[in-house]
Structures are given as C-alpha cells and as structure tokens.
Design a protein around this motif. Structure first.
Motif, PDB file in Angstrom:
ATOM      1  N   ILE A 190      23.657  14.123 -20.510  1.00 34.40           N
ATOM      2  CA  ILE A 190      24.301  13.037 -19.761  1.00 34.40           C
ATOM      3  C   ILE A 190      23.209  12.202 -19.103  1.00 34.40           C
ATOM      4  O   ILE A 190      22.295  12.746 -18.475  1.00 34.40           O
ATOM      5  N   ILE A 191      23.298  10.885 -19.262  1.00 28.44           N
ATOM      6  CA  ILE A 191      22.322   9.977 -18.646  1.00 28.44           C
ATOM      7  C   ILE A 191      23.063   9.020 -17.725  1.00 28.44           C
ATOM      8  O   ILE A 191      24.044   8.384 -18.131  1.00 28.44           O
ATOM      9  N   VAL A 192      22.606   8.922 -16.506  1.00 29.10           N
ATOM     10  CA  VAL A 192      23.208   8.012 -15.517  1.00 29.10           C
ATOM     11  C   VAL A 192      22.106   7.139 -14.944  1.00 29.10           C
ATOM     12  O   VAL A 192      21.014   7.629 -14.648  1.00 29.10           O
ATOM     13  N   ALA A 193      22.376   5.846 -14.813  1.00 27.32           N
ATOM     14  CA  ALA A 193      21.373   4.920 -14.263  1.00 27.32           C
ATOM     15  C   ALA A 193      22.047   3.929 -13.322  1.00 27.32           C
ATOM     16  O   ALA A 193      23.180   3.504 -13.554  1.00 27.32           O
ATOM     17  N   SER A 194      21.325   3.576 -12.264  1.00 25.06           N
ATOM     18  CA  SER A 194      21.818   2.552 -11.338  1.00 25.06           C
ATOM     19  C   SER A 194      20.640   1.892 -10.654  1.00 25.06           C
ATOM     20  O   SER A 194      19.583   2.515 -10.466  1.00 25.06           O
ATOM     21  N   GLY A 195      20.797   0.623 -10.281  1.00 28.58           N
ATOM     22  CA  GLY A 195      19.750  -0.073  -9.541  1.00 28.58           C
ATOM     23  C   GLY A 195      19.614   0.471  -8.133  1.00 28.58           C
ATOM     24  O   GLY A 195      20.603   0.867  -7.520  1.00 28.58           O
ATOM     25  N   ASP A 196      18.380   0.512  -7.642  1.00 28.82           N
ATOM     26  CA  ASP A 196      18.209   0.977  -6.263  1.00 28.82           C
ATOM     27  C   ASP A 196      18.694  -0.070  -5.265  1.00 28.82           C
ATOM     28  O   ASP A 196      19.102   0.248  -4.153  1.00 28.82           O
ATOM     29  N   HIS A 197      18.665  -1.324  -5.684  1.00 31.45           N
ATOM     30  CA  HIS A 197      19.194  -2.434  -4.882  1.00 31.45           C
ATOM     31  C   HIS A 197      19.162  -3.679  -5.752  1.00 31.45           C
ATOM     32  O   HIS A 197      18.466  -3.727  -6.770  1.00 31.45           O
ATOM     33  N   ASN A 198      19.908  -4.678  -5.364  1.00 26.97           N
ATOM     34  CA  ASN A 198      19.862  -5.954  -6.076  1.00 26.97           C
ATOM     35  C   ASN A 198      18.546  -6.656  -5.749  1.00 26.97           C
ATOM     36  O   ASN A 198      17.993  -6.491  -4.665  1.00 26.97           O
ATOM     37  N   ILE A 199      18.053  -7.449  -6.709  1.00 23.16           N
ATOM     38  CA  ILE A 199      16.876  -8.281  -6.437  1.00 23.16           C
ATOM     39  C   ILE A 199      17.369  -9.564  -5.774  1.00 23.16           C
ATOM     40  O   ILE A 199      18.171 -10.291  -6.337  1.00 23.16           O
ATOM     41  N   ARG A 200      16.905  -9.828  -4.554  1.00 30.24           N
ATOM     42  CA  ARG A 200      17.444 -10.968  -3.801  1.00 30.24           C
ATOM     43  C   ARG A 200      16.417 -12.068  -3.586  1.00 30.24           C
ATOM     44  O   ARG A 200      16.625 -12.985  -2.808  1.00 30.24           O
ATOM     45  N   GLN A 201      15.318 -11.954  -4.298  1.00 31.93           N
ATOM     46  CA  GLN A 201      14.248 -12.923  -4.114  1.00 31.93           C
ATOM     47  C   GLN A 201      14.527 -14.240  -4.827  1.00 31.93           C
ATOM     48  O   GLN A 201      14.115 -15.296  -4.370  1.00 31.93           O
ATOM     49  N   VAL A 202      15.247 -14.172  -5.943  1.00 30.68           N
ATOM     50  CA  VAL A 202      15.343 -15.346  -6.817  1.00 30.68           C
ATOM     51  C   VAL A 202      16.507 -16.254  -6.461  1.00 30.68           C
ATOM     52  O   VAL A 202      16.392 -17.484  -6.522  1.00 30.68           O
ATOM     53  N   PHE A 203      17.648 -15.676  -6.079  1.00 25.41           N
ATOM     54  CA  PHE A 203      18.848 -16.467  -5.832  1.00 25.41           C
ATOM     55  C   PHE A 203      19.265 -16.402  -4.370  1.00 25.41           C
ATOM     56  O   PHE A 203      19.075 -15.381  -3.707  1.00 25.41           O
ATOM     57  N   GLU A 204      19.848 -17.490  -3.906  1.00 23.76           N
ATOM     58  CA  GLU A 204      20.444 -17.532  -2.585  1.00 23.76           C
ATOM     59  C   GLU A 204      21.888 -17.050  -2.707  1.00 23.76           C
ATOM     60  O   GLU A 204      22.595 -17.407  -3.638  1.00 23.76           O
ATOM     61  N   TYR A 205      22.324 -16.214  -1.769  1.00 29.18           N
ATOM     62  CA  TYR A 205      23.703 -15.741  -1.768  1.00 29.18           C
ATOM     63  C   TYR A 205      24.384 -16.188  -0.484  1.00 29.18           C
ATOM     64  O   TYR A 205      23.885 -15.939   0.612  1.00 29.18           O
ATOM     65  N   GLU A 206      25.527 -16.840  -0.645  1.00 29.41           N
ATOM     66  CA  GLU A 206      26.305 -17.255   0.513  1.00 29.41           C
ATOM     67  C   GLU A 206      27.033 -16.030   1.092  1.00 29.41           C
ATOM     68  O   GLU A 206      27.201 -15.019   0.413  1.00 29.41           O
ATOM     69  N   PRO A 207      27.478 -16.116   2.360  1.00 29.35           N
ATOM     70  CA  PRO A 207      28.229 -14.999   2.936  1.00 29.35           C
ATOM     71  C   PRO A 207      29.427 -14.592   2.077  1.00 29.35           C
ATOM     72  O   PRO A 207      29.773 -13.410   2.010  1.00 29.35           O
ATOM     73  N   GLU A 208      30.045 -15.583   1.411  1.00 30.58           N
ATOM     74  CA  GLU A 208      31.194 -15.292   0.550  1.00 30.58           C
ATOM     75  C   GLU A 208      30.780 -14.570  -0.730  1.00 30.58           C
ATOM     76  O   GLU A 208      31.625 -14.125  -1.500  1.00 30.58           O
ATOM     77  N   GLU A 209      29.466 -14.466  -0.972  1.00 29.18           N
ATOM     78  CA  GLU A 209      28.958 -13.699  -2.113  1.00 29.18           C
ATOM     79  C   GLU A 209      28.272 -12.413  -1.626  1.00 29.18           C
ATOM     80  O   GLU A 209      27.409 -11.862  -2.294  1.00 29.18           O
ATOM     81  N   GLY A 210      28.701 -11.952  -0.463  1.00 31.23           N
ATOM     82  CA  GLY A 210      28.067 -10.789   0.149  1.00 31.23           C
ATOM     83  C   GLY A 210      28.134  -9.540  -0.711  1.00 31.23           C
ATOM     84  O   GLY A 210      27.217  -8.719  -0.694  1.00 31.23           O
ATOM     85  N   PHE A 211      29.222  -9.371  -1.470  1.00 28.59           N
ATOM     86  CA  PHE A 211      29.331  -8.197  -2.343  1.00 28.59           C
ATOM     87  C   PHE A 211      28.362  -8.320  -3.513  1.00 28.59           C
ATOM     88  O   PHE A 211      27.626  -7.374  -3.822  1.00 28.59           O
ATOM     89  N   LEU A 212      28.340  -9.475  -4.166  1.00 29.28           N
ATOM     90  CA  LEU A 212      27.440  -9.694  -5.299  1.00 29.28           C
ATOM     91  C   LEU A 212      25.986  -9.539  -4.862  1.00 29.28           C
ATOM     92  O   LEU A 212      25.149  -9.018  -5.605  1.00 29.28           O
ATOM     93  N   LYS A 213      25.681  -9.969  -3.666  1.00 25.57           N
ATOM     94  CA  LYS A 213      24.323  -9.867  -3.106  1.00 25.57           C
ATOM     95  C   LYS A 213      23.834  -8.423  -3.068  1.00 25.57           C
ATOM     96  O   LYS A 213      22.633  -8.156  -3.200  1.00 25.57           O
ATOM     97  N   ARG A 214      24.757  -7.489  -2.897  1.00 25.44           N
ATOM     98  CA  ARG A 214      24.406  -6.074  -2.754  1.00 25.44           C
ATOM     99  C   ARG A 214      24.791  -5.244  -3.981  1.00 25.44           C
ATOM    100  O   ARG A 214      24.645  -4.026  -3.978  1.00 25.44           O
TER     101      ARG A 214
END
Length: 687
Positions: free
Chosen positions: A523-547
């Motif tokens: 069984i192989i499981v993979a997940s990001g340790d966190h989203n990369i937030r350097q490239v895009f600006e996220y509005e408060p309404e995109e708070g879920f996508l940001k994380r």
C-alpha cells in the motif's frame, strides 16, 4: 530650564519622526499595491482607510519605542547650561544621525523581511519565522539568493539611507542656526511631547495598549492584515511562540480550555459519535483474518509542497503533474484534503506522533517516546519500520527525535548517496527520484517481515531545481494565469517544473511497484506536507484551497475498501487511522482522526494549523483571535462566502476544534510527563 536648546532638539526630532512615519506608510502602501485584490478591496474602501488609520497607530507606537534614546536627550536638554548649548547640540546632531541610521536600517530590514515573508507564506511574520534560525542555514541563504531580488533590495536600502542623509543634512543645518528670538510659549507647548509620546507608545488612550484585536476592522482578512507593521508582527509572533512553548501541564491545559478532566474531554468529543476511544485516546482496528495472515507493506510519503491547486490547474499545456496524471486512474484521490500545518517540520511531527505542540524535535523533550507514534501499531504486528529522507537526517534534530519513536532504521541523503553514488543533489539534499529508488531497494529486501516505510521528500522546495537528467514536459502559462501569479515568471516556471518532477517521480515509483510482485501486497499513500503559497495569491474566500493538499493512495486489489467517496472533507489527522484499518488486524492505535473509507461516519471535519476547521457546511478560521465563518458557495468546495460567526454551526465548529486540540495536547503532555518521571525529573513533570 534651557528652553531654547530644548525647542531645537524636539523640533528636529519631530522632523525625524515624520521621516520614519513616511517610511512605514510607504511600506504599507506598497504592501497593498503588491498583494491587494482591488476588485475585492473596492468593496471595503472604508475598511482600507480604517486599516491605514489603525496601521498608523501601530507605526507611531513602533517609532516611539525606537526614539526613546532621543527623548531621553530631549529631557537632558532642558537642564543643559546655556554656556554648553553649542557642544550639546553638536553631540546631539552626531548621535541622532548615527543612531537613527541604525534604527532605519533595522526598520527597513524588518519591513522587507515581512514583505517577502508574506510573499512566501501569505501571512505576516508568524511562528514559522523563528524556524528559519533552526533550519539549514546554507540552504536558506541559497534560497534567498536565488528567489529574491537581492539587487532591488540593496537599492531600497541605498535609497532609504541616502534620502535620510539628505534629510538629516537639512535638519542639522537648521539645528545650528542661531536663535533670533526665543519663543518661550512654543517651547512650553513642546513640553506636551512627553505625555503625547507616552500615549504614542501605548498606541491607545483606552484601557488596553495595541493588541491583535485592534486589527479586526472588517470581515476581510487581507484588509485587516494591512493594520500590521513588521515590528508588531514580530512582537505578536514572539508572544505566540512563548504561548506555544511546550509546558507539559495537563491540568493547566484543561482548565485554560474549560475542562475538568480527560474523561470530560472524551465525553464532549464523542457526543453523538459513540464510544470510539478510551480516556487515553486508544482505539482498535477490527479483527480481520485476511490481514492477520497477509499483512501488506505500507509506504507513506510526505511530499514537499504537493498542491491540490496544482492538481486542478494541470493541463497538457500547463503540465504540473507529469507522469502522475496517467497514474491517477489507478489511485484513490481525495480531493478535499487539508494539511496538518503550513510548514514541513510541524506537519512531519504531526504525522509522526499527532501533536498540536511543535517543534518537539528541537525542544528539551526531543527524546520522549510517544505512545501515539505511528510506528508502534506496525511494530506490535511484527513489521520492520524505517524512516527515509533525501535531506540530512540531522535536519531539525529529527534523527534524535525519530529514533525514540520505534523505528528500526533511519536514513538520510548520505545513506542514499552510499547506495547511489551518482545521485544528484541540491541545496536541501538528494533529489526525490533517488529517495524512491532507495525505498524500492528496501522493499525488495527479503527479511521475512512486512515493512512500514515513512519517506520525506524535499525536491519541490526553493531554490526550485530539478536534476540535470530530467526532461520536463511542456509548461506554458496563458495570459490569464500570468495575471494571477505574484512572483516573476522565472520563479513560477521553476516551481512548476519542480512540482512536475516530484509528481513524476512519485508516479514512477508507484508504477514500478504496481507492475511488480510488490504491487500485490504494498500500500502506498502520499500527501503534500503543505500547499505551496509562494506563487499564487489566495483571497480569504479561497482559504480552503490555500491550505489544500491531495491525499493519494495505491491499494492492491486484495486490500481495496468497499466504500470510497473522493469528495469527503479530510485532513492529515485521518490518514494513518485509515492506513491502520486498511493494513492491520485487531491493532491498537492512538485516535487522531477517522477512517476515510468508513461509509457511515456521523461527522467529518478537517483541521489545519489548529486554527482552521472545515466540514461539509463550511469553514471557521481563527485569525487575530477572532473567528471568521464561511459557508461553501457551491458543491465544488473551492469558494467560500462570509457568514455569521455567531451562528449555531460556527459555534459548534469552534467548540469541536477546541476540544480536539485540547484532547490531543493533553495526550502528548501525558507522554512527556511519564517520560520525565521515568528519568527522575519529577520537579519538571509537576511544573
């Protein structure tokens, strides 16, 4: 009193004060122009003005603290004999020039650090800032050199200092002009500078000095962020660091959150859920005869900065997934996942032992063996447990932390280089492809034991580089996307290529396993340790996508679950409970979350950074000690809309987050206390 010299030095000091205020104002204005969404901010015009007003109060307070030595000289000026007026003014002019140059350098430095910190983390200076001093210094400096406009930064320093020197020359000239007529009334009025200075330091005439709560001027998180300046951001971050220090006092932790005992916590959390764990958070997987006789290998991969946003942006033209796109149909892909934290070491510790309190590995409690270690359920079932990374295994002292968590083998970049001498490296260590090759090598070893392997990748990290042998797929941004990036195109393309490389190497690893005999029982499981937030600006309404991060699983046919819904809300807390239920029969483990393949789960929620909680209804985010409540705009769960933070569901979510955090913290503290008592450090355990 020498009112003449007092008037001169105070008036000159107020001119300097105005210059520094202009520096802060320029920094805030540039911050707004750089990161503000004007279509969004146009709805908050009054809020922006309020933010600049509150920001001015923070600026005045910061400058007042910086000017304290000058104010001390202003007081002395009142008592200088008139015969020594010239020598005092001469000393004052030299001292103020060089002292204020030092202060200017520090202020401008902090303003720029905060500006670029926000560019990388989409937050003013916070707890993550202090981790820089404990990180790989060489790699950090390498990232700064490659990712940030060093020459522009030097130009800003030069401009600020040159302007000050020109300004100082004019101030100094007036300082030495002879007094034509002594204006005692003006001098007496200027005595008011002292009480005003005291008010300025407080930033408030009210009961409280400036606090985080003063920044809550609108319902928009970005507009509120305009209130901060770099010095107060650092001050608040330092206060938060002290508040988050690991102080293993369970009673105090319970009382601070309104609970009387761990059983009280258990009852509140499990209300309407049934008895799913005991007072020590212990629970069990069901007995399964097949798993009892056929325990699978388990590989978990913490992928550096793997982003759900990038998964959704992926096209043939903007290829961010490489070979992983073709491998996705063979995987279970949970599309609504949140990372535990927004930093690598914090997320790593959360995976390893389920802790809301970090960083343990660099604290005095690094040698604590935690009962919540994810290696223990595997070890109890006869597994060999390994931890592997392409980084230095001594990074953040993780080797000394992990060796106390039940692992049989711990290895880093040096071990991989021994096996693969030609492995390519960059600032942070050996690239991901070679890490995967080493894990495959471990899996092929015939040791008559099933294996659990935890892998930590590093390639998708600044400075974004890929190995020379790797040939990237085409990556081309359209004009619409170019308008959305917040970095230069070169940095964006470098990050896209790095993300593609890491995803491709993951795909190659999974495919190699899938097409080999190992594919039947691994069984192989993979997940990001966190989203990369350097490239895009996220509005408060995109708070879920940001994380948001992907959660990917390759599960062999014989181990596949009966139920799967890729739209459920999940987070890192749910991954290992799911793995345990997939792979282990009648195994005891510490509850951190829920089985993602369980069909009739009464309530699901995801949590990030222990201040952001999401469920099927919406999101509650605590910023600046204030809750912001949002509900989903549609079923895609990517856009949020502001809602009433006093609503019944908002209150329920906030309570759920508090109970969960306190419960996990108390469990971690319990293990620390037991370890201290075992070592005979009773006074610390009771402190």
């Amino acid at each position: 009193m020498n009112l003449g010299v007092f008037k001169k030095v105070v008036l000159s000091g107020l001119k300097y004060f105005a210059y520094f205020f202009l520096v802060f104002f320029t920094g805030r204005l540039f911050f707004l122009l750089s990161y503000g969404n004007f279509s969004e901010s146009s709805h908050y015009k009054l809020g922006v003005l309020k933010a600049f007003w509150v920001g001015a109060r923070f600026d005045v307070s910061a400058i007042c603290y910086g000017f304290l030595p000058l104010v001390f000289l202003w007081i002395i000026a009142l008592f200088i004999p008139k015969s020594r007026t010239y020598s005092f003014i001469h000393f004052y002019s030299i001292f103020s020039k060089y002292y204020l140059l030092i202060i200017l350098f520090l202020f401008v430095s902090l303003i720029m650090v905060d500006y670029f910190f926000y560019q990388f983390f989409q937050s003013h200076i916070n707890l993550l800032f202090f981790g820089i001093f404990y990180d790989d210094t060489t790699a950090v400096l390498n990232s700064v050199w490659t990712d940030y406009p060093i020459f522009k930064i030097i130009l800003i320093y030069t401009g600020a200092i040159m302007l000050f020197l020109v300004f100082n020359k004019k101030v100094k000239k007036r300082l030495f002009l002879p007094v034509k007529r002594e204006n005692k009334l003006l001098a007496l009025v200027l005595l008011l500078v002292f009480p005003l200075f005291f008010v300025g330091m407080r930033g408030s005439l009210g009961e409280f000095t400036l606090r985080r709560e003063h920044t809550n001027v609108t319902t928009n998180e970005f507009v509120n962020s305009l209130c901060y300046n770099a010095l107060y951001s650092l001050k608040f971050a330092n206060s938060e660091r002290k508040e988050n220090e690991i102080k293993p006092d369970i009673e105090q932790e319970l009382a601070a959150n309104g609970f009387t005992s761990k059983s009280d916590l258990q009852a509140v959390y499990q209300k309407d859920l049934g008895n799913i764990f005991d007072e020590n958070l212990k629970t069990k997987t069901p007995y399964n005869e097949f798993l009892e006789n056929n325990p699978p290998n388990v590989v978990f991969l913490q992928m550096e900065s793997m982003s759900n946003h990038y998964f959704e942006l992926n096209t043939k033209e903007l290829n961010l997934l490489g070979d992983l796109a073709e491998e996705l149909p063979h995987l279970y892909y949970f599309k609504n996942g949140l990372s535990a934290y927004n930093g690598t070491i914090q997320t790593l510790e959360n995976f390893l032992v389920g802790t809301p309190k970090t960083i343990i590995s660099q604290s005095i409690y690094f040698d604590t063996p935690f009962s919540s270690s994810i290696a223990l359920p595997f070890k109890d079932k006869g597994y060999k447990a390994s931890f592997m990374t392409g980084a230095s295994i001594s990074w953040r002292n993780i080797d000394n932390f992990i060796k106390n968590q039940g692992y049989d083998e711990i290895g880093g970049g040096n071990l991989i280089k021994e096996k693969f001498p030609d492995a390519e490296e960059f600032a942070w260590g050996v690239h991901d492809g070679y890490l995967f090759d080493y894990i495959l090598y471990l899996l092929k070893q015939d040791n008559n034991k099933p294996q659990f392997i935890f892998g930590l990748t590093i390639s998708n990290h600044t400075p974004f580089e890929v190995p020379n042998h790797y040939k990237p797929y085409p990556i081309r941004m359209n004009n619409e996307l170019k308008d959305k990036i917040r970095v230069d195109e070169k940095t964006a393309y470098a990050n896209f290529a790095s993300h593609q490389y890491a995803a491709s190497q993951l795909a190659r690893f999974i495919k190699n396993i899938r097409n080999s005999p190992l594919g039947e029982n691994t069984i192989i499981v993979a997940s990001g340790d966190h989203n990369i937030r350097q490239v895009f600006e996220y509005e408060p309404e995109e708070g879920f996508l940001k994380r948001s991060v992907p959660v990917l699983m390759y599960i062999p046919e014989k181990y596949k679950p009966e139920y799967y819904n890729d739209q459920i809300i999940v987070s890192h807390k749910d991954i290992f409970p799911t793995i345990f239920n997939l792979s282990l029969s009648d195994a005891q483990y510490t509850y951190t979350g829920d089985d993602m393949f369980k069909k009739n789960q009464p309530y699901r929620f995801a949590i990030n950074d222990y201040n952001f909680i999401a469920d099927s209804v919406g999101v509650l985010s605590v910023e600046n000690n204030k809750p912001y409540y949002y509900t989903w705009k549609d079923n895609n769960k990517r856009q949020l809309k502001v809602n009433n933070n006093q609503s019944e569901h908002a209150t329920y979510m906030q309570e759920k987050m508090k109970v969960y955090t306190t419960m996990q913290t108390a469990n971690i503290y319990s293990d620390i206390q037991k370890h201290l008592l075992k070592k005979g450090v009773k006074h610390i355990a009771n402190k």
